[in-house]
Design an enzyme around this catalytic site. Structure first.
Site, PDB file in Angstrom:
ATOM      1  N   LYS A  66       0.799  -1.238   0.000  1.00  9.76           N
ATOM      2  CA  LYS A  66       0.000   0.000   0.000  1.00  9.76           C
ATOM      3  C   LYS A  66       0.830   1.285   0.000  1.00  9.76           C
ATOM      4  O   LYS A  66       0.386   2.311  -0.486  1.00  9.76           O
ATOM      5  CB  LYS A  66      -0.935   0.029   1.215  1.00  9.76           C
ATOM      6  N   ASP A 102      -9.980   2.965   2.287  1.00  2.15           N
ATOM      7  CA  ASP A 102     -10.060   2.351   3.625  1.00  2.15           C
ATOM      8  C   ASP A 102     -10.732   3.280   4.640  1.00  2.15           C
ATOM      9  O   ASP A 102     -11.496   2.829   5.497  1.00  2.15           O
ATOM     10  CB  ASP A 102      -8.663   1.985   4.142  1.00  2.15           C
ATOM     11  N   ALA A 131      -3.086   0.244   9.122  1.00  2.00           N
ATOM     12  CA  ALA A 131      -4.541   0.380   9.221  1.00  2.00           C
ATOM     13  C   ALA A 131      -4.920   1.602  10.057  1.00  2.00           C
ATOM     14  O   ALA A 131      -5.919   2.267   9.773  1.00  2.00           O
ATOM     15  CB  ALA A 131      -5.131  -0.881   9.834  1.00  2.00           C
ATOM     16  N   GLY A 243     -15.545  -5.905  12.270  1.00  2.00           N
ATOM     17  CA  GLY A 243     -14.655  -5.370  11.240  1.00  2.00           C
ATOM     18  C   GLY A 243     -14.984  -5.770   9.813  1.00  2.00           C
ATOM     19  O   GLY A 243     -14.441  -5.199   8.870  1.00  2.00           O
TER      20      GLY A 243
END
Ligand code: ATR
Length: 278
Positions: A66, A102, A131, A243
């Site tokens: 990423k 995200d 994250a 999640g």
């Protein structure tokens, strides 16, 4: 013509994204396919530079690509730049556009499952890895006034906070990992972004006694769906959001950009994706 998309990562074989996107392709009657392709770090540049010629309309990126992919694209949108990571590439007229969905996935997941009154709210974020970057960006966009980050490695949290300095709209502070139980007092939201609690990893060691019973508890880990943290929160009566929804919602803007249809996140889709986890 068959439209091709994929998730690339290393490893990638456990990804739920192919099941998710292929469900939508079938549902909306689109001639397309979405596969999982294992690309090691040393193969990333080659894959990206040939993806348009190889007929891909786009890809998702997962661990460990990423951040590394950001140097290989023609354009990167503002959100992805601010977050410092790209999870979606869209091919347009042969050029590669990087996006990050995200943060959108995180926000949609909590706001579609729970009514949060954000004004003057305090959020506690556990973890400061990849994250956490998207989660903290989302919390700022949602308007959280106070965000407290705690991470086992404090230096990583400091690095993350300094990378946000120019876009700061909320107060962001760092607490010691050993203090994680005490900072829960008066919190409105608790988010776990660490890998603790995931199948095969240790559970997250936390005592929720000081957390108000009205606080929302959410975990970005979705395997198992009810992590030990969520189980503990449910037992004391806190509202929780699991999640899996973040994964489902982050896929919506990517699917729309590639295939031209905004897909719906439904209970049937959740159940269908969950079958792969069991
Ligand atoms: P991701 O990109 O999925 O967020 P990551 O960047 O490896 O993955 O981050 C994992 C997070 O889980 C980090 O916050 C990590 O803490 P460190 O920065 O101290 O490594 C956290 N984590 C992993 N194992 C942990 C453990 N045993 N105790 C506490 N935190 C842990």
């Amino acid at each position: 013509m068959l439209k091709k998309a994929a998730v690339i990562g290393y490893p990638v074989k456990h990804s739920l994204s192919p099941r998710l996107h292929n469900y939508w392709l079938k549902k909306y009657n689109i001639k397309g396919e979405y596969t999982a392709i294992e690309v090691p770090p040393e193969g990333l540049a080659e894959f990206i530079s040939t993806m348009a010629a190889n007929g891909f309309c786009g890809v998702n990126l997962t661990i460990p690509h990423k951040e590394a992919v950001m140097d290989l694209l023609d354009y990167i949108d503002d959100n992805a730049k601010k977050i410092g990571a790209v999870n979606t590439i869209v091919v347009k007229a042969g050029k590669l556009f990087g996006k990050n969905t995200d943060a959108y996935g995180f926000s949609e997941n909590i706001s579609s499952s729970h009514h949060l009154v954000i004004s003057s709210s305090k959020a506690v974020v556990l973890g400061a890895g990849g994250a956490a970057k998207a989660v903290i960006f989302a919390l700022q966009q949602l308007g959280f006034k106070e965000i407290i980050i705690t991470n086992r490695t404090r230096a990583r949290a400091e690095e993350l906070v300094s990378s946000y300095q120019r876009t700061l709209v909320s107060s962001i502070t760092i607490a010691e990992w050993n203090d994680r139980n005490n900072i829960l007092e008066n919190a409105d939201l608790l988010v776990n972004t660490t890998s603790l609690g995931m199948t095969g990893k240790e559970p997250l060691d936390i005592d929720l006694s000081l957390l108000p019973k009205t606080a929302l508890v959410t975990d970005i880990v979705y395997s198992p769906l009810i992590t030990p943290l969520l189980a503990q929160a449910i037992e004391r009566g806190n509202p929780t959001v699991d999640g899996l929804g973040m994964l489902l919602h982050q896929a919506v803007p990517a699917f729309e950009a590639w295939f031209g249809v905004k897909p719906e996140v439904t209970n049937e889709l959740r159940e269908y994706v969950l079958q792969q986890l069991s």
